[in-house]
Design a protein around this motif. Structure first.
Motif: not given
Length: 82
Positions: A2-8
């Motif tokens: 999924k896109q956007g669920i991991h910290p940056e």
């Protein structure tokens, strides 16, 4: 994945085992107010650990109990009367 669920905001952080003094540098997102100067001369955030793979009996093969919070003494005092 999924896109956007991991910290940056991954960055290099030093984790230090307080029971034996070993430290290692790793990428993490954890926040810390303390810093430490690492072997390469740079300062990194410091996270203090009570136990790590360098002091845990499972990884070291030694059956040594590391007591950092006085739990063993508290247990002995509690059950010494019985």
């Amino acid at each position: 994945m999924k896109q956007g669920i991991h910290p940056e905001n991954y960055r290099l952080v030093v984790f230090k085992d307080m029971s034996n003094g070993d430290a290692f540098l790793c990428r993490s997102t954890v926040n810390s107010k303390e810093t430490i100067k690492w072997e390469d001369g740079n300062e990194y955030p410091l996270i203090k650990l009570e136990i790590s793979n360098t002091s845990h009996p499972f990884f070291t093969g030694k059956n040594v109990l590391v007591d950092t919070a006085g739990r063993i003494d508290k247990f002995k005092r509690k059950y010494a009367k019985k």
